[in-house]
Scaffold this motif. Structure first.
Motif, mmCIF file in Angstrom:
data_model
loop_
_atom_site.group_PDB
_atom_site.id
_atom_site.type_symbol
_atom_site.label_atom_id
_atom_site.label_comp_id
_atom_site.label_asym_id
_atom_site.label_seq_id
_atom_site.Cartn_x
_atom_site.Cartn_y
_atom_site.Cartn_z
ATOM 1 N N VAL A 89 3.616 -0.832 4.504
ATOM 2 C CA VAL A 89 2.463 0.180 4.175
ATOM 3 C C VAL A 89 3.587 1.057 3.980
ATOM 4 C CG1 VAL A 89 0.916 1.886 4.581
ATOM 5 C CG2 VAL A 89 0.115 0.136 5.617
ATOM 6 N N ILE A 119 0.997 -0.756 -0.310
ATOM 7 C CA ILE A 119 -0.290 0.039 -0.090
ATOM 8 C C ILE A 119 1.459 1.267 -0.257
ATOM 9 C CG2 ILE A 119 -1.925 1.052 1.234
ATOM 10 C CD1 ILE A 119 -3.112 -1.157 2.562
ATOM 11 N N TYR A 177 -3.260 4.622 -1.787
ATOM 12 C CA TYR A 177 -4.858 5.347 -0.543
ATOM 13 C C TYR A 177 -4.016 6.527 -1.011
ATOM 14 C CZ TYR A 177 -7.431 6.216 3.395
ATOM 15 O OH TYR A 177 -8.826 6.937 3.939
ATOM 16 N N THR A 221 0.509 -7.151 4.941
ATOM 17 C CA THR A 221 0.251 -5.692 3.912
ATOM 18 C C THR A 221 2.252 -4.691 4.856
ATOM 19 O OG1 THR A 221 -1.702 -5.788 3.935
ATOM 20 C CG2 THR A 221 -0.685 -3.694 3.733
#
Length: 598
Positions: A321, A193, A236, A319
């Motif tokens: 980020v 992400i 995002y 995940t």
């Protein structure tokens, strides 16, 4: 000047577009056509140059001439005088605020002289909507190198050895984060992400990178995904960044058409694709667990860690980020090597950092400097000193989560450890310069109001604690402070820091604690004397007329909207304090400095 075909680079960032840089481009192209110069010069819309306080900006290459505050009407002179005549258009050259001299060569501009642009390397240099420009600047070579020459572990080791740390605020080692994510349930579905939810007031480096060089972020995400074993990526981004979203979508489409995204990238078995998810601009979604919840369609609230996202993140899968600026460094590190990057900066803080320099400073904009550069160099050498000749008071770094740095620490090297040692933090890179006219109590109140508004409300220390602190500050700035208020603020602040759930709550008291530490006398003046020496706290302002200076010109009485100033011509005037609404009209109207504030 050069007689080769010139490039007229016009800033196409949000700030300059809002000042009609599109009109400049249109007029430049028209003037080139009307003068038969299309073979001699080309107009290119590029990303942000970073010098936003001087926009719209036009740069002519290879002459290295930098024009500022350009209007569409200047296009005719740029073409006829510069492109055809080979002469400078003097009136739109940058004027150095210290020497008051016009600067003819970009290299001589103090704003750029000490900068080292890594994350911003392509901003202002390439057309962000043309992938060929990016490729011409070694674009996607780093991804190809990783996929065809390096194993996943080797890529991670390069990033670890470079010393790159997260630029979003936490400063966690990026390579270690990738390694943990790779090792977590290796072989299962994983996600990468990109956090483009830039929330600090005044910070806009991530937006600028996405507007000016979105391909570098896409390439870095693909490199990270390869290293960690992910096949899916998410950007995002806050919905109020329409230009950044537009260019990101263009870049993603172009990358897919070239085979840099999708299946079998560079003929390998590596598959990777990216989707965009929009945020609503909540500051708390800069925290990675809150961000992941928002991506999943839930309310953006943080959760207790562990488990960390690298173990259980999006859809319960490992995940990673990373924020935009962190990722923008990755392709350059792969191409130039970890040593190249680790040679920049300090022992524990490697590379460069982008700061959004704003506030009471002459040169406003994005600056990228090596870690370890002192605040004095940024404020005076790059920033050109304090606006209006006022005295420097402090710098707020780290946005609403940071603290103030005073004149005593101007020579502190800017890196993660040094800032923490003096009670501030790097944050995402917001840097607000304050001068002697700023009230530190009012500044602390502003930041606390921001964090209180942005609190998700999940944990009591943040939801209630910041509200109680704000109420105390509000009373103080209205002249209703109590002697015990400072101690109460300190106690509340420490309680919130130690008990709030996430980084937003844990750092929310920092501006208050920091300003009390360095400017306690201002708090005491507000509480004990009902006095704000800067006059920024309106309820504490008391306009009076100095009888020694008043000549009875009546100027103040004539502009007073409530008629609270009495006096005859050529006689001393008097302000009725009961009627005065403290608008300041009398202060502005008096030419004899007879109206005293506060």
């Amino acid at each position: 000047m050069s007689t080769n075909k010139r490039k007229i680079l016009v800033c196409g960032g949000t700030g300059c577009i809002s000042s009609d840089s599109e009109g400049i481009i249109k007029n430049l192209e028209l003037e080139l056509k009307n003068n038969g110069q299309e073979e001699n010069a080309q107009v290119v819309k590029v990303g942000c140059f970073g010098f936003c306080g001087q926009g719209p900006i036009v740069k002519v290459e290879p002459d290295n001439v930098f024009y500022v505050r350009v209007s569409p009407d200047d296009a005719k002179d740029i073409v006829e005088q510069h492109i055809i005549g080979g002469d400078y258009v003097e009136r739109i050259l940058f004027v150095d605020p210290l020497s008051n001299q016009r600067i003819h060569d970009y290299k001589d501009m103090s704003f750029y002289a000490k900068q080292h642009r890594v994350a911003l390397r392509n901003c202002g240099e390439i057309d962000p909507e043309n992938i060929e420009d990016y490729i011409a600047n070694k674009g996607y070579e780093a991804l190809k190198k990783c996929l065809t020459e390096y194993s996943r572990d080797e890529v991670i080791n390069i990033i670890k050895e470079s010393g790159l740390r997260g630029r979003g605020g936490g400063g966690f080692p990026t390579g270690l984060k990738w390694e943990i994510t790779k090792k977590s349930r290796d072989g299962e579905q994983k996600y990468v992400i990109c956090n483009a939810d830039e929330g600090d007031p005044g910070a806009f480096m991530d937006r600028s990178i996405l507007e000016g060089d979105a391909h570098s972020v896409i390439e870095a995400m693909a490199i990270g995904a390869y290293a960690m074993g992910a096949q899916n990526g998410v950007v995002y981004i806050r919905a109020e960044y329409p230009l950044a979203i537009h260019r990101l979508m263009i870049a993603m489409q172009q990358a897919k058409e070239k085979g840099f995204l999708g299946k079998n990238i560079f003929g390998t078995d590596f598959n990777f694709d990216i989707e965009i998810r929009y945020g609503a601009g909540a500051f708390v979604c800069g925290e990675e667990t809150a961000l992941i919840h928002s991506v999943e369609g839930h309310r953006g609230e943080p959760t207790v860690k562990p488990p960390f996202p690298s173990e259980s993140g999006l859809k319960g899968q490992p995940t990673c980020v990373n924020n935009v600026e962190t990722l923008a460094n990755v392709p350059a590190i792969i191409l130039n090597g970890s040593k190249w990057f680790s040679d920049i900066g300090t022992e524990k803080s490697k590379g460069t950092k982008v700061f959004a320099l704003a506030g009471k400073i002459n040169n406003i904009g994005l600056v990228e400097v090596p870690m370890g550069t002192t605040l004095r160099e940024i404020v005076y050498d790059i920033g050109g000193g304090i606006l209006g000749g006022h005295k420097f008071k402090a710098v707020q770094t780290g946005g609403p989560s940071g603290g103030v740095i005073t004149e005593a620490d101007l020579d502190t090297p800017i890196d993660y450890e040094s800032l923490k040692s003096i009670g501030s933090m790097m944050g995402s890179g917001g840097m607000i310069v304050l001068d002697e006219t700023d009230c530190m109590v009012n500044i602390a109140k502003f930041y606390l109001e921001f964090t209180q508004d942005e609190s998700c409300g999940k944990c009591t220390p943040c939801r209630v604690g910041t509200k109680r602190m704000y109420e105390i500050l509000d009373r103080i700035t209205k002249g209703q402070g109590k002697p015990e208020d400072i101690d109460n603020l300190l106690e509340l602040g420490e309680m919130i820091k130690s008990s709030a759930l996430c980084g937003l709550g844990q750092t929310a008291p920092n501006p208050v604690l920091s300003t009390i530490k360095y400017f306690r006398d201002e708090y005491e003046d507000h509480i004990n004397k009902h006095y704000c020496k800067t006059g920024k706290c309106k309820d504490l302002v008391k306009y009076t007329i100095d009888p020694e200076k008043c000549i009875g010109c009546t100027a103040c009485a004539r502009v007073c909207p409530v008629g609270c100033i009495a006096g005859e011509v050529k006689k001393v005037h008097v302000i009725d304090q009961e009627k005065c609404i403290k608008c300041g009209a009398c202060f502005d109207a008096c030419k004899f400095n007879a109206v005293v504030k506060p």
